[in-house]
Design an enzyme around this catalytic site. Structure first.
Site, PDB file in Angstrom:
ATOM      1  CB  THR A 360      16.414  13.535  49.627  1.00 19.11           C
ATOM      2  OG1 THR A 360      16.757  12.745  50.196  1.00 19.11           O
ATOM      3  CG2 THR A 360      16.496  14.996  48.856  1.00 19.11           C
ATOM      4  CG  ASN A 380      19.785  11.774  55.903  1.00 15.92           C
ATOM      5  OD1 ASN A 380      19.982  12.395  55.034  1.00 15.92           O
ATOM      6  ND2 ASN A 380      20.750  11.739  57.021  1.00 15.92           N
ATOM      7  CD  GLU A 399      17.590  15.756  57.039  1.00 14.14           C
ATOM      8  OE1 GLU A 399      18.267  15.302  56.566  1.00 14.14           O
ATOM      9  OE2 GLU A 399      16.038  15.277  56.735  1.00 14.14           O
ATOM     10  CG  ASP A 402      21.994  16.246  57.074  1.00 12.19           C
ATOM     11  OD1 ASP A 402      22.561  15.025  56.793  1.00 12.19           O
ATOM     12  OD2 ASP A 402      21.201  15.995  55.879  1.00 12.19           O
ATOM     13  CB  SER A 432      24.445  18.785  50.007  1.00 14.89           C
ATOM     14  OG  SER A 432      25.531  18.553  51.157  1.00 14.89           O
ATOM     15  N   GLY A 451      20.786  13.557  46.676  1.00 14.26           N
ATOM     16  CA  GLY A 451      21.907  12.861  46.245  1.00 14.26           C
ATOM     17  C   GLY A 451      23.092  12.596  47.349  1.00 14.26           C
ATOM     18  N   GLY A 452      22.660  13.570  48.042  1.00 16.31           N
ATOM     19  CA  GLY A 452      23.549  13.966  50.356  1.00 16.31           C
ATOM     20  C   GLY A 452      24.129  14.347  49.447  1.00 16.31           C
TER      21      GLY A 452
END
Ligand code: DON
Length: 550
Positions: A360, A380, A399, A402, A432, A451-452
Site C-alpha cells: 500500500t 491491499n 480488497e 477488507d 484503515s 500497514g493494514g
C-alpha cells in the site's frame, strides 16, 4: 495602542508561504514525477495525480490502477478540504458463500487471491476526478511521466523482487500475471528491466477519454471477460456504475492542533479522533514511557473495538460518528482506563503476526502555494489478488478481504467486524487508510503510511511526535507499537522498548509481542509557517522511498 497590538499580531500571524515544494513518496521515480508536473505549472493536486500514477507503475505490489485510494486535499486559495474517496466497490453479484469453504469457515484463498478477491477499481476514477476538479493541468500532462516509465521500463529494487517472490505462486496461476511479472515462470534477477506497455496504453486511454477509457469500451470488456473467465463475477454494469465520492474529512481539535483525516469508508479519522480525544485528558509528555505507552494502548484498544462494532460504508450503514468523535464519549472511555492496569479485551484469539509491511503506498505533498495533498492508495495485499487480465498490464486488488466476510472472523490483518462492514452490492469495504493533516498555529504536517490495521496507530504516533516538535525525518524513523483490541496484544517493533519497560508493561497486565518484522512506510512532509521552511522524509524502512524539498 490596541490597534497597534492588533496590527503587530496579525502581521506576526501571517503565514510565510513555502519557499519551495515538498514531496515524499514510496519511490524516487514517483517523487520525481511529482516535481516534473509541478515544473510544468501544476499544483499539488496535479502532482498527486502524477505521483499516484507513477506509483502504480513502479510499485505495483502496493497500489495501482487496479486498486483504489483515499486522497485528502486542502486548497490554499479558499481552505476547501475534501476527501476524494476512490475506494473499490463490491461487484453486484457478491455472495458471502463464495468466500466460505465446504466447512462454512472463511476460505482465505478466495478473499485474498484471484478473481473473487478483486473489487471494482476506484483508482482510475480518483485520478480523473482530482485532475478535473482540483488540478490545473490536463490529465495528459500529469499522467505523462507514468506513461513514459511504463513504456521505457525501469529496474525494480530489491523490495519489489522480494515481494514478487512472496506472491510468486499466486502470480504463476494466471497467464497474464506470469507474463507480466515473471521470467520463464521465475522471479526475475536483480538488473531486470520491468516494462509494462499494456499499462502505458491503459493510462493513455484514461488520459484521453477520462473515465470512459477505463470503465467503458474495450478495456471494460477485456476486464470483465478476463475476471469472469478466471472464475469471478464482475459485469460491465459494475464498472460503468463506479463513482468517486467526495466526502467531508473527519476534523477535530487536539490540544490546540487541528487534525484532519480520512472519514468512512475509512476507519482512520474516527479512530484517531477517539484515541486523541481520550489522550487529550492526560499530560502525556509528563509521563514516563511505560505509562504513556499504557495509556496510548488503552486508547487504541477502545478505538479498535468501536471500529469493529460500528464502522462500515457510509452509503449503506448508519454510524454514530458524532458520538464516537465527541469529547463526552471520550471522557467516558477515559474514566474506564485504570492508570496502571490493562483492561483485558474479552477474547484472546491467537496472535497473528501477519505481514503488515509496505504493500500500500502513501504520499504527501505541499506546493509553493501551500496546497496540501495526502494520498494513501492500495491493491491491499502484496500484488493484490495476483490476477492480471491479459493485455491490461496491471494487477487487480484483493480488497474484498477488507469486508467482514464472516462476522467476528479476523481478516488478513486480524481485524474483526460485523454486518455493518458486510459486503453488499456496490458497497465499499472498511479501510484503515489514514491520509492526515496536522495543523498547528506555526507548523503543518502531512503524513500517512501503509500497514493494514496498523496504519491508524502509526499515524497516531506520527501525529503525537509531530506535535512534540519532531521533524518528518525524525518521526518516520521512530520505532512503533500497536494494539488493535483483538488480539489482545501489544505488537512492538524490536528495540521500541527496553527489556525493563516491557517487563513493566507486562506487570500492568499487558501481553507484549516483540516482532522481528518492522512495519510501515511512512512518507511525511511539513511546512513551518513562520519561516516558510519545508521538510520531506521517507521512512528508512522502505529503501526506495524518496522525500525531497525543491
Ligand atoms: O484499506 C485498508 O485498510 C487495507 N486494504 C490497507 C492494506 C495495507 O495497508 C497493506 N499494507 N501493508
Amino acid at each position: 495602542m490596541w490597534l497597534l497590538g492588533f496590527l503587530v499580531a496579525s502581521v506576526a500571524a501571517a503565514p510565510v508561504k513555502p519557499q519551495q515544494a515538498a514531496i515524499a513518496s514510496a519511490h524516487v521515480l514517483a517523487t520525481q514525477a511529482g516535481f516534473e508536473v509541478l515544473g510544468k505549472g501544476g499544483n499539488a493536486f496535479d502532482a498527486a495525480v502524477a505521483v499516484a500514477a507513477t506509483l502504480a507503475v513502479v510499485e505495483p505490489q502496493s497500489s495501482g490502477i487496479g486498486g483504489g485510494g483515499l486522497f485528502l486535499l486542502q486548497r490554499a486559495s479558499d481552505g476547501h478540504e475534501v476527501m476524494v474517496d476512490a475506494r473499490e466497490t463490491a461487484p453486484a453479484a457478491v455472495r458471502v458463500a463464495d468466500y466460505l469453504g465446504a466447512d462454512g469457515r472463511p476460505d482465505r484463498n478466495h478473499s485474498i487471491n484471484g478473481p473473487l478477491s478483486a473489487a471494482i477499481p476506484g483508482e482510475p476514477a480518483g485520478l480523473v476526478w482530482i485532475a478535473a476538479h482540483y488540478g490545473k493541468l490536463p490529465l495528459k500532462t500529469s499522467l505523462a511521466p507514468a506513461i513514459r516509465i511504463a513504456r521505457a521500463g525501469f529496474k525494480p529494487d530489491r523490495r519489489f523482487l522480494d515481494e514478487l517472490a512472496m506472491r510468486k505462486d499466486v502470480l504463476a496461476r494466471y497467464p497474464g500475471s506470469a507474463a507480466l511479472y515473471l521470467v520463464n515462470g521465475q522471479v526475475p534477477k536483480p538488473g531486470w528491466t520491468f516494462r509494462s506497455p499494456d499499462l502505458a496504453r491503459v493510462l493513455e486511454r484514461i488520459a484521453e477519454q477520462g473515465n470512459a477509457g477505463f470503465y467503458g469500451g474495450e478495456l471494460a470488456r477485456t476486464l470483465v471477460d478476463g475476471v469472469r473467465s478466471a472464475g469471478g463475477n464482475w459485469t460491465l454494469a459494475d464498472l460503468e456504475h463506479y463513482e468517486v465520492k467526495e466526502r467531508a474529512p473527519i476534523a477535530f481539535d487536539y490540544r490546540g492542533w487541528r487534525i484532519v483525516s480520512a472519514s468512512p469508508p475509512s476507519s482512520g479519522g474516527v479512530a484517531l479522533a477517539e484515541m486523541l480525544n481520550i489522550l487529550s485528558g492526560y499530560e502525556l509528555d509528563r509521563l514516563d514511557t511505560v505509562h504513556r505507552t499504557h495509556l496510548m494502548v488503552e486508547a487504541m484498544r477502545r478505538a479498535y473495538r468501536d471500529r469493529a462494532e460500528y464502522l462500515g460504508d457510509p452509503d449503506f450503514v448508519a454510524m454514530p460518528i458524532a458520538r464516537l468523535t465527541s469529547l463526552d464519549y471520550a471522557a467516558g472511555l477515559r474514566a474506564s482506563i485504570h492508570p496502571d492496569k490493562a483492561t483485558p479485551s474479552e477474547l484472546l484469539p491467537p496472535y497473528l503476526d501477519a505481514a503488515q509491511g509496505s504493500h500500500t503506498s502513501h504520499f504527501s505533498i505541499i506546493d509553493r502555494d501551500g496546497n496540501l495533498a495526502a494520498g494513501t492508495q492500495t491493491v491491499n495485499l502484496i500484488f493484490g489478488s495476483g490476477l492480471v487480465v491479459p493485455g491490461t498490464g496491471f494487477v487487480l486488488n484483493d480488497e474484498m478481504d477488507d469486508f467482514a466476510l464472516v462476522v467476528g472472523k479476523p481478516n488478513a490483518f486480524g481485524l474483526v467486524g460485523n454486518e455493518r462492514n458486510a459486503p453488499r452490492p456496490g458497497s465499499r469495504p472498511l479501510s484503515s487508510m489514514s491520509p492526515t493533516f496536522v495543523i498547528g498555529p506555526d507548523r503543518i504536517g502531512v503524513l500517512g503510511t501503509p500497514g493494514g490495521s496498523r496504519i491508524i496507530t502509526m499515524v497516531l504516533e506520527g501525529i503525537l511526535a509531530f506535535i512534540d516538535g519532531q521533524t518528518p525525518e525524525q518521526l518516520v524513523a521512530n520505532p512503533r507499537f500497536h494494539h488493535q483490541y483483538l488480539p489482545d496484544v501489544i505488537a512492538v517493533e524490536k528495540g521500541a522498548f527496553t527489556p525493563a519497560q516491557i517487563k513493566a508493561l507486562e506487570a500492568m497486565g499487558h501481553q507484549v509481542h516483540e516482532s522481528d518484522r518492522r512495519w510501515g512506510f511512512m512518507n511525511a512532509v511539513s511546512w513551518d509557517r513562520t519561516t516558510g521552511k519545508l521538510h520531506a522524509a521517507s521512512d528508512p524502512r522502505g529503501a526506495s522511498g524518496s522525500g525531497v524539498v525543491r
